[in-house]
Design a protein around this motif. Sequence first.
Motif, PDB file in Angstrom:
ATOM      1  N   ASN A 156      54.538 148.804  74.119  1.00 44.98           N
ATOM      2  CA  ASN A 156      53.188 148.632  74.645  1.00 44.98           C
ATOM      3  C   ASN A 156      52.434 147.497  73.956  1.00 44.98           C
ATOM      4  OD1 ASN A 156      53.536 150.747  76.435  1.00 44.98           O
ATOM      5  ND2 ASN A 156      52.629 152.274  75.078  1.00 44.98           N
ATOM      6  N   GLU A 170      58.036 153.294  71.932  1.00 42.91           N
ATOM      7  CA  GLU A 170      57.065 153.231  73.027  1.00 42.91           C
ATOM      8  C   GLU A 170      55.823 152.458  72.609  1.00 42.91           C
ATOM      9  OE1 GLU A 170      55.112 156.189  76.365  1.00 42.91           O
ATOM     10  OE2 GLU A 170      55.675 157.024  74.423  1.00 42.91           O
ATOM     11  N   SER A 194      60.928 146.137  80.067  1.00 40.41           N
ATOM     12  CA  SER A 194      60.046 145.377  79.176  1.00 40.41           C
ATOM     13  C   SER A 194      60.819 144.202  78.588  1.00 40.41           C
ATOM     14  CB  SER A 194      59.524 146.264  78.040  1.00 40.41           C
ATOM     15  OG  SER A 194      60.538 146.495  77.078  1.00 40.41           O
TER      16      SER A 194
END
Length: 227
Positions: free
Chosen positions: A83, A79, A109
């Motif tokens: 990000n 995660e 993503s």
Amino acid sequence: MKPLLFVALDGLTKRERETLEIAEQLSEIKGNFGFKVNLDYLLKRGVEDALENVQQFGRPVFTDLKMWNGRRTMTSVIENLVNMGVDYLNVYALADDLLPEAIQIVEGSKTKVLALTVLTHYTEGYCQEHFYRSFGGTVRHFAEVAIKVGCHGIILPGTTLEIVRDLEIIKTVPGIRPEWYEDTRHKQIVTPGEAIRNGADIIVVGIPITKTKNPSESLEKILVEME
């Protein structure tokens, strides 16, 4: 996909300034390549600072973590990397059913998860002793595990590409050594051209670029070989 090269910036931990200067120099070259960052540098600098140092060059980044942890840990790490805009990360295919929940984090993503099958210094004897399979059989087994759990690609020795030629998955080959560079660190080595001809989508090259007298020239030679 167009063949992609990752330059392994293995000198970052002990020779940060010199290695970043080389990366800056290389980043000006035209071609489909990016930079690979190892775990030791991420730990030394902290993930955010380490990635900012490499992402400043505007090239794809591969974080080489070789994760094999519990679901919570892998999910948390992935995660954070998503990000921060990491392009590729890796896990051990051995993690098997611990992986699907973590891999779901990258959905939507640009980040892709590569599963490590066997390392390039493994041998037939090692695989027979620890996995009770042949070297090639071990690669094939973990490649199938990677597909089952939803990984986007696999990492495998270039000498075993033929064994997985029929599998629809991104194939990444480390331990690449051009004919003009002699090195005995890896047991399973192939040239850049051989890897691409045999089905590799991504290759990883380190010291044949970063530890030569002219890193830019070395990179350009390898990019030509990949064509």
